[in-house]
Scaffold this active site. Structure first.
Site, PDB file in Angstrom:
ATOM      1  N   HIS A   1     -31.282  -3.025  -1.301  1.00  0.00           N
ATOM      2  CA  HIS A   1     -30.234  -2.838  -2.308  1.00  0.00           C
ATOM      3  C   HIS A   1     -29.528  -4.160  -2.620  1.00  0.00           C
ATOM      4  O   HIS A   1     -28.304  -4.288  -2.519  1.00  0.00           O
ATOM      5  CB  HIS A   1     -29.222  -1.787  -1.844  1.00  0.00           C
ATOM      6  N   LEU A   2     -30.328  -5.133  -3.054  1.00  0.00           N
ATOM      7  CA  LEU A   2     -29.822  -6.472  -3.338  1.00  0.00           C
ATOM      8  C   LEU A   2     -29.373  -6.664  -4.783  1.00  0.00           C
ATOM      9  O   LEU A   2     -28.694  -7.636  -5.095  1.00  0.00           O
ATOM     10  CB  LEU A   2     -30.921  -7.515  -3.042  1.00  0.00           C
TER      11      LEU A   2
ATOM     12  N   GLU B   1     -31.619   6.148   1.732  1.00  0.00           N
ATOM     13  CA  GLU B   1     -31.423   4.708   1.790  1.00  0.00           C
ATOM     14  C   GLU B   1     -30.568   4.359   2.997  1.00  0.00           C
ATOM     15  O   GLU B   1     -29.441   4.862   3.106  1.00  0.00           O
ATOM     16  CB  GLU B   1     -30.750   4.230   0.502  1.00  0.00           C
TER      17      GLU B   1
ATOM     18  N   ASP C   1     -35.194   6.349 -23.790  1.00  0.00           N
ATOM     19  CA  ASP C   1     -33.820   6.805 -23.593  1.00  0.00           C
ATOM     20  C   ASP C   1     -33.503   7.799 -24.704  1.00  0.00           C
ATOM     21  O   ASP C   1     -33.292   7.412 -25.853  1.00  0.00           O
ATOM     22  CB  ASP C   1     -32.840   5.628 -23.640  1.00  0.00           C
TER      23      ASP C   1
ATOM     24  N   ALA D   1     -32.335   1.233  -9.684  1.00  0.00           N
ATOM     25  CA  ALA D   1     -31.348   2.222 -10.113  1.00  0.00           C
ATOM     26  C   ALA D   1     -30.956   3.147  -8.964  1.00  0.00           C
ATOM     27  O   ALA D   1     -29.988   2.896  -8.255  1.00  0.00           O
ATOM     28  CB  ALA D   1     -31.884   3.009 -11.303  1.00  0.00           C
ATOM     29  N   ARG D   2     -31.710   4.208  -8.775  1.00  0.00           N
ATOM     30  CA  ARG D   2     -31.469   5.166  -7.702  1.00  0.00           C
ATOM     31  C   ARG D   2     -32.801   5.619  -7.137  1.00  0.00           C
ATOM     32  O   ARG D   2     -33.741   5.917  -7.898  1.00  0.00           O
ATOM     33  CB  ARG D   2     -30.686   6.382  -8.212  1.00  0.00           C
TER      34      ARG D   2
ATOM     35  N   ASP E   1     -35.826  -1.563  -4.747  1.00  0.00           N
ATOM     36  CA  ASP E   1     -34.563  -2.069  -4.211  1.00  0.00           C
ATOM     37  C   ASP E   1     -33.667  -0.920  -3.760  1.00  0.00           C
ATOM     38  O   ASP E   1     -32.671  -1.142  -3.089  1.00  0.00           O
ATOM     39  CB  ASP E   1     -33.836  -2.918  -5.260  1.00  0.00           C
TER      40      ASP E   1
ATOM     41  N   GLY F   1     -27.302  -5.228  -6.974  1.00  0.00           N
ATOM     42  CA  GLY F   1     -25.895  -5.242  -7.356  1.00  0.00           C
ATOM     43  C   GLY F   1     -25.197  -6.490  -6.860  1.00  0.00           C
ATOM     44  O   GLY F   1     -25.783  -7.355  -6.204  1.00  0.00           O
TER      45      GLY F   1
END
Length: 329
Positions: A287-288, A268, A178, A238-239, A263, A290
């Site tokens: 997309h589980l 998507e 990062d 993430a994305r 995910d 979140g």
């Protein structure tokens, strides 16, 4: 007592603001109309509003809305990123905004922890191996397990930090890439900062937590994927646009020792017939990571707590500032 309105996507309203959450909010806020969508707002409804209670599908704080709401001072945004609602005008007016991003980050971190530990046991490999046939996916003989394995996190934003805190409870070596993180924050989390190349080349599991920016779109390329350790796993919560999916399919077709848990995808959901569904070393979940269903009530609970702080004249714990930074990690 302050006046307020619930304004958001009404299909999601009961998920975030259930009976208990609304009762807690309405101890400190007089709600002056039934729940509304942004399209239903009028100057008359906004004239006496001090607080907007919202979440996904909330109203954008345009100059026109602000002109109609001269008393508006606080927005309780019971979801994640506030980019869809804040404007230069709202910052200039001094409208305060608090968010439930930390709750969503915690939920993603919980899912990621489960996937990391399962990956280190090669769990998905054996599930898909049985489905595709023993010859399709070679059985490993040296599953790393959670005893000194190296987990790499791409980004230490709110979700990356929440994930690091959960992973730190296990016997793992944590590293991250990062370029924007304060090294002292990484050190406090027990995370070693490394380059992106080193992250991919030396981690048993690489977990993606970065936003999609010009410099991160499709950053997970053929070169990085090909450099991954033998029998390493890539996790993306993430994305989808962070990964060059054509490269992922091609590299994992050539290297059956690698594995990917996705995910999120781009697009998507994946298009019908996508090779992501037929690969023996890729698993896709819808997309589980979140918050889901009743988990979203935690977002409403946090907004009720923030409102109580505000009414008491106390600092908001999850306020977002114009810089985009939250007060709390």
């Amino acid at each position: 007592m302050l006046n307020g309105l619930y304004v958001m996507d009404l299909d999601r309203f009961p998920d975030v603001y259930g009976d208990q959450e609304r009762a807690a909010i309405e101890k400190n806020l007089r709600i002056t109309a039934p729940p509304l969508t942004p399209a239903e707002l009028t100057p008359a409804l906004l004239a006496d509003v001090d607080v907007l209670v919202t979440a996904w599908g909330g109203p954008r704080l345009t100059p026109e809305l602000l002109e109609s709401a001269p008393r508006l001072a606080l927005v309780l945004y019971g979801a994640g990123s506030v980019r869809s609602i804040v404007t230069p005008s709202s910052w200039a007016r001094g409208v305060r905004v608090t968010t439930a991003n930390s709750v969503i980050a915690a939920s993603v971190a919980e899912f990621t922890l489960a996937q990391v530990l399962y990956a280190l046991k090669h769990g998905w490999r054996y599930v898909l191996g049985a489905r595709f046939g023993a010859q399709s996916l070679p059985r490993a003989t040296n599953e790393p397990g959670a005893a000194g394995s190296v987990v790499g996190l791409m980004s230490l934003g709110a979700t990356g930090q929440a994930t690091a805190r959960l992973l730190a409870r296990h016997d793992l070596v944590l590293q991250a890439h990062d370029p924007y993180i304060d090294p002292a924050v990484a050190s406090a989390l027990g995370v070693r900062l490394v380059s992106l190349d080193e992250l991919f080349a030396t981690s048993d599991v690489v977990s993606l937590h970065a936003p999609v920016l010009d410099e991160t779109r499709k950053v997970v390329s053929t070169r990085l994927l090909s450099s991954m350790k033998h029998e390493a796993t890539l996790i993306n919560t993430a994305r989808g646009a962070l990964i060059d999916e054509d490269a992922l399919v091609n590299v994992l077709r050539e290297r059956m020792d690698l594995f990917a848990v996705l995910d999120v995808t781009d697009p998507e959901p994946p298009l019908p017939g996508s090779p992501l569904f037929s690969a023996a070393n890729i698993v896709v979940t819808p997309h589980l990571a979140g918050t889901l269903n009743l988990e979203r009530r935690r977002q409403g609970q946090l907004m009720a707590s923030e409102l109580a702080h505000y009414v008491a004249g106390e600092p908001l714990e999850h306020e977002i500032f114009e810089s985009g930074q939250a007060k709390s990690a």
